[in-house]
Design an enzyme around this catalytic site. Structure first.
Site, mmCIF file in Angstrom:
data_model
loop_
_atom_site.group_PDB
_atom_site.id
_atom_site.type_symbol
_atom_site.label_atom_id
_atom_site.label_comp_id
_atom_site.label_asym_id
_atom_site.label_seq_id
_atom_site.Cartn_x
_atom_site.Cartn_y
_atom_site.Cartn_z
ATOM 1 N N ASP A 229 0.883 -1.154 0.000
ATOM 2 C CA ASP A 229 0.000 0.000 0.000
ATOM 3 C C ASP A 229 0.931 1.217 0.000
ATOM 4 O O ASP A 229 2.123 1.105 0.291
ATOM 5 C CB ASP A 229 -0.918 -0.003 1.228
ATOM 6 C CG ASP A 229 -2.091 0.960 1.040
ATOM 7 O OD1 ASP A 229 -2.029 1.815 0.126
ATOM 8 O OD2 ASP A 229 -3.072 0.874 1.804
HETATM 9 C C1 BGC Z 1 -4.931 3.379 0.227
HETATM 10 C C2 BGC Z 1 -5.010 2.389 -0.917
HETATM 11 C C3 BGC Z 1 -4.812 3.103 -2.226
HETATM 12 C C4 BGC Z 1 -3.488 3.841 -2.194
HETATM 13 C C5 BGC Z 1 -3.181 4.605 -3.471
HETATM 14 C C6 BGC Z 1 -3.712 4.285 0.173
HETATM 15 O O1 BGC Z 1 -3.855 5.340 1.062
HETATM 16 O O2 BGC Z 1 -4.954 2.702 1.453
HETATM 17 O O3 BGC Z 1 -6.237 1.724 -0.897
HETATM 18 O O4 BGC Z 1 -4.899 2.199 -3.295
HETATM 19 O O5 BGC Z 1 -3.512 4.793 -1.128
HETATM 20 O O6 BGC Z 1 -4.000 5.710 -3.611
#
Ligand code: BGC
Length: 755
Positions: A229
Site C-alpha cells: 500500500d
Molecule cells: C490506500 C489504498 C490506495 C493507495 C493509493 C492508500 O492510502 O490505502 O487503498 O490504493 O492509497 O491511492
C-alpha cells in the site's frame, strides 16, 4: 520480451530500481533494455487517474471519470453478474486511459460498523466478500487489465492504520479475515495483491513471509506480484525476503540502495531480487502485450449502467402498508439536502472526479407534483429551526414525505474511523418532525455502513441506498416509483445499537494493540449465536413482490467429507410484478467440539422471476462448506456429525432445511502427555486400552470397596466421581496411586498410548 534474458542483462542497481516505483503512480523503466514503465491507479468503483499532482488520499484532482456504486452497495446486490460487469467497465476504462492495474477491490471484512473505510469494503461475511471480489476481478481481468486486491490482510480499522497490530488467532484469521483473499486468489487469479499498512500478530504485512509467501503463493497458488500500500514498506530487505515485490510509491532511490547493499554484504540472495523483478515484469508485459488504448470509453453509457447498478443494490428495509412504490401522480415532498446533493462516494483514495452527478431532484426535474426542501445542513450538525419548519410544512402539504438522510463525507472516510453509529442530530430531528407532520414518511439512506435508527417505528418505509455512485439519484427514483423492484440484501447486520456489536469492547485497540477478542464471531455469527435482537439481520431485504420456497432436495443425506453434494430448491414469484430474489444457503454444524457459529453462508444465487414463475436453483457443497480451521492440523477439517442445510431469506429467516450426516476422512492426531486427562484419552480406543488397567485399579481404590452402597448425604455422587476421574490427568493418577505407579511405568504408559 524474454523476461529472464532481460533480467540477466541487468545490473544489480537496475534490478533494485525496479523494486520501487518511478514516482507516485508509475513503475520504473529501463530504457536501454526496453523495459517500459506502466501506470497503476485507484480504484475499486471508478478510475482515479491523476495526471499531475499526485496523492493517495484523493485530495488533488484526477481526470473526469464515472463513479459507480461503492463496495458497500455492490456487495448488497448479491449479484455475481453485476460485479463482473462492473469489472468489465473498469477494465475498458483502464485500457482507454493506459492504466495497467486498477487498485482494488478492497475486500477487508467489516469487523465493526465504525471502520472508516466500510463504504469501500464488501461485507461482514467472508464468503460473500470473496465471491463478490472474484467476479469483479474476473470482469476487470477479462479486459487484460490487472487488479490489486487489497488490503492484505486484517486491515479492519483506520485508527492508527499505519502502525496498529491486528492480534488475531490462527483460526479466526483463516476463517474470517483471510478467506475473501483466498477465494479471490483461487477463483480469479488476481494479477497483483496489495499488502496492508498494519501489522499482523507483531509482523508488518510488508515483511510478513508467512502471509506473502507461505500462505499466498505456496498454499493458494498466487502467481502475480505483491505491491505495498502507498507508504506501507517497513523493512525493504526483509520485504524482499518475505515476498514483497514492488514498493509504492517511489522511495527516491533510498530503499533501492538498501537492496544493493544487502546483496553486496551477503545478507540478501540476489536470486530473490531477480524473482521480484521477474514477477513484476511478467505482469507488466501481460498488460503491454494486450494494451488497447483505442478502447472506447463512453461515459454517458457508463452513467446509465451505474444508475441501473445502483438500483439493483438498494435494500428495502421496511415497507408498511405497501407505501412503496409511490404513484407517479401523487404529491411527494423530497426533504433533506441529500435529495439535491447526494452522498454518493466516500473520501480518500477511492474518490472519483465524477463527470456528472444525478440527484433525486435532478431525476424528477419538471414534475409539478414534486417539491423539495433542504431540511438540514451537511456542513455542520446544527439544528436550524427555519429549515425544520419548512420541511414540516412541505411534509404536511404532500401525500408522502421522503426524507433523504445519511452520513456526510466528514463522518465516514479513509484514514479515521467513525466515533458513533448515529446519524447527525439535525437529521434525526428532521426525520422525527417530518414523521410527526405526515404519517406517510419514507426515509432514503445514503451511508456506507450501518446506523442506529431510533426513529424506525415512526416511519413507514426505509430504503437503504448505501453509497450508490454518481447516478444514485436516478436509481433512487427508479426504486421509489416502482420502475425498479428493489432486490438488494444486507451484506451486514444492522445492530440496534453500537454496543451490541461483537467488537465493541476492543475495536480500535489499546495503542497499537488491536486484539480481535470476538474471534470468529463477527457480525451475524455473533448475533445469531447470542439470539440477540438486531434491527435488520444479515441477508435481509424486501421486494415489491413475494417469493415462496419449496422442494428442497439434497442429493445425499450421508456423505464423506471428500464428497460433493448438490442442493436444489424451487423458488416461485407469487406476486404481481417481476422481481429478483436472493436465495441464500447456510450450513449449520449441529454438534461440534469447537465453538462454531449457528450457521454460515455457503452459497447464494440471485434469480429473476416473472409473476407466477418458478425456477429451480442449484448449489454445490463440498468439504469446505462444512469445515472449520483446525489449529492442531493447521488445515481445514470437518468433524463427523450432523449438519443442517438451510435455505434462508436472511440469516434469521430459514424457510427450508434438511439434515445430513458428514463423515470425516481425517483424524486429528492426538499426542498424549503427563497432563492428558482421562476424558480425552477415552476418545482414543488404543490409548484407553493401554490405560484401562490403571484406571480400574484407581477407581476401585477411590470407591473403597467393590460393593455399591446407599449414598449418604454429602458423599460423592456417581456424577461427581465420574467427573473427578474424567478430568484427572495422568500425572495425578500416578500420585493418587500412592506410589503404586512408578515414574518409569508412567512414561512407558504414555509411550504405549502414543504408539
Ligand atoms: C490506500 C489504498 C490506495 C493507495 C493509493 C492508500 O492510502 O490505502 O487503498 O490504493 O492509497 O491511492
Amino acid at each position: 520480451m524474454d523476461i529472464k534474458k532481460t533480467i540477466a542483462q541487468m545490473t544489480l542497481q537496475e534490478k533494485a530500481s525496479l523494486c520501487s516505483g518511478l514516482n507516485f503512480w508509475y513503475t520504473q523503466p529501463i530504457e536501454r533494455l526496453g523495459v517500459e514503465s506502466v501506470m497503476l491507479s485507484d480504484g475499486p468503483h471508478g478510475l482515479r487517474k491523476q495526471e499531475e499532482s499526485a496523492d493517495h488520499l484523493g485530495t488533488n484532482d484526477s481526470i473526469k471519470a464515472v463513479c459507480f456504486p461503492a463496495g458497500c452497495a455492490t456487495a448488497a446486490s448479491f449479484d455475481r453478474e453485476l460485479m463482473y460487469q462492473l469489472g468489465q467497465e473498469l477494465g475498458d476504462t483502464c485500457q482507454h486511459e493506459k492504466v495497467s492495474v486498477a487498485l482494488g477491490p478492497a475486500v477487508n471484512v467489516k469487523r465493526s460498523p465504525l471502520c472508516g473505510r466500510n463504504f469501500e469494503y464488501y461485507s461482514e461475511d467472508p464468503y460473500l466478500a470473496g465471491e463478490a471480489s472474484a467476479s469483479y476481478i474476473n470482469g476487470v481481468q477479462s479486459k487484460n487489465i490487472g487488479v490489486s486486491i487489497k488490503h492484505f490482510a486484517a486491515n479492519n480499522q483506520e485508527h492508527r492504520r499505519m502502525s496498529s497490530d491486528s492480534r488475531v488467532d490462527e483460526r479466526t484469521l483463516r476463517e474470517i479475515y483471510l478467506l475473501p483473499f483466498e477465494i479471490a486468489v483461487k477463483k480469479s487469479d488476481p494479477w497483483t495483491v496489495m499488502c496492508s499498512y498494519n501489522q499482523i500478530n507483531g509482523v508488518f504485512s510488508s515483511d510478513n513471509r508467512e502471509l506473502l509467501t507461505d500462505i499466498l503463493r505456496k498454499e493458494w497458488g498466487f502467481n502475480g506480484y505483491v505491491m505495498t500500500d502507498w507508504g506501507a514498506m517497513n523493512d525493504r530487505v526483509e520485504g524482499i525476503k518475505a515476498g514483497l515485490d514492488l514498493e509504492m510509491p517511489a522511495s527516491g532511490g533510498a530503499t533501492d540502495r538498501m537492496i544493493v547493499d544487502a546483496v553486496k554484504a551477503g545478507e540478501l540472495d540476489e536470486a530473490l531480487v531477480d524473482l521480484a523483478v521477474e514477477r513484476m515484469l511478467t505482469i507488466n508485459q501481460r498488460y503491454l502485450d494486450n494494451a488497447k488504448p483505442d478502447t472506447v470509453w463512453d461515459m454517458e453509457k457508463q452513467h446509465e449502467i451505474a444508475r441501473k447498478m445502483a438500483a439493483e443494490c438498494m435494500v428495502l428495509l421496511k415497507n408498511d402498508d405497501g407505501i412503496l412504490p409511490l404513484s407517479k401522480t401523487d404529491q411527494v415532498a423530497l426533504i433533506g439536502k441529500f435529495a439535491k446533493q447526494p452522498r454518493y462516494q466516500g473520501g480518500g483514495s477511492s474518490h472519483i472526479n465524477s463527470f456528472k452527478v444525478t440527484s433525486a431532484c435532478d431525476a424528477l426535474a419538471g414534475h409539478d407534483n414534486i417539491s423539495y426542501s433542504e431540511g438540514y445542513s451537511i456542513q455542520e450538525d446544527v439544528i436550524d429551526e427555519v429549515l425544520l419548519a419548512e420541511a414540516e410544512n412541505a411534509a404536511r402539504s404532500a401525500k408522502v414525505a421522503v426524507v433523504f438522510a445519511g452520513l456526510p463525507d466528514v463522518i465516514e472516510s479513509e484514514c479515521y474511523d467513525r466515533k458513533h453509529m448515529s446519524l447527525p442530530n439535525n437529521q434525526v430531528l428532521l426525520i422525527e418532525r417530518v414523521a410527526a407532520a405526515n404519517p406517510n414518511t419514507v426515509v432514503v439512506l445514503y451511508n456506507g455502513s450501518p446506523i442506529e435508527m431510533p426513529w424506525l417505528p415512526r416511519v413507514k418505509a426505509v430504503l437503504e441506498g448505501y453509497i450508490g455512485g454518481q447516478a444514485v439519484g436516478g436509481a433512487t427514483v427508479d426504486v421509489l416509483f416502482g420502475d425498479q423492484n428493489p432486490c438488494g440484501r444486507l451484506p451486514e447486520s444492522f445492530p440496534i445499537q453500537l454496543e451490541d456489536n461483537p467488537s465493541f469492547l476492543s475495536f480500535g485497540g489499546e495503542g497499537d494493540n488491536a486484539v480481535y477478542s470476538e474471534g470468529v464471531f463477527v457480525g451475524y455469527r455473533y448475533y445469531d449465536k447470542k439470539k440477540m435482537k438486531v434491527l435488520f439481520p444479515f441477508g435481509f431485504g424486501l421486494s415489491y413482490t413475494n417469493f415462496e420456497y419449496s422442494n428442497l432436495v439434497v442429493s445425499s443425506d450421508s456423505i464423506l467429507d471428500t464428497d460433493t453434494i448438490t442442493v436444489t430448491v424451487d423458488v416461485k414469484n407469487t406476486g404481481h410484478v417481476a422481481g429478483k430474489e436472493v436465495v441464500q444457503l447456510y450450513v449449520a454444524d449441529r454438534e461440534s467440539t469447537v465453538f462454531r457459529p449457528i450457521r454460515e453462508l455457503k452459497g447464494y444465487e440471485k434469480v429473476w422471476l416473472a409473476p407466477g414463475e418458478t425456477k429451480n436453483i442449484s448449489f454445490q457443497l463440498s468439504k469446505r462448506s462444512f469445515a472449520y480451521w483446525n489449529v492442531e492440523l493447521h488445515d481445514w477439517h470437518v468433524e463427523s456429525g450432523v449438519f443442517g442445510i438451510q435455505i434462508g431469506r436472511d440469516s434469521r429467516n430459514i424457510v427450508l432445511e434438511k439434515d445430513i450426516t458428514v463423515t470425516s476422512t481425517t483424524s486429528v492426531p492426538k499426542v498424549f502427555t503427563r497432563n492428558s486427562i482421562t476424558m480425552d484419552i477415552m476418545q482414543s480406543p488404543k490409548a484407553l486400552a493401554a490405560l484401562k488397567p490403571m484406571l480400574d485399579g484407581l477407581s476401585q481404590m477411590l470407591s473403597g470397596d467393590a460393593e455399591p452402597k446407599e449414598p449418604t448425604e454429602g458423599a460423592a455422587s456417581n456424577e461427581m466421581m465420574q467427573a473427578m476421574l474424567g478430568y484427572l490427568p495422568l500425572r495425578s493418577m500416578a500420585s493418587f496411586a500412592g506410589g503404586a505407579i512408578s515414574e518409569q511405568q508412567l512414561n512407558d504408559l504414555i509411550q504405549a498410548m502414543n504408539e
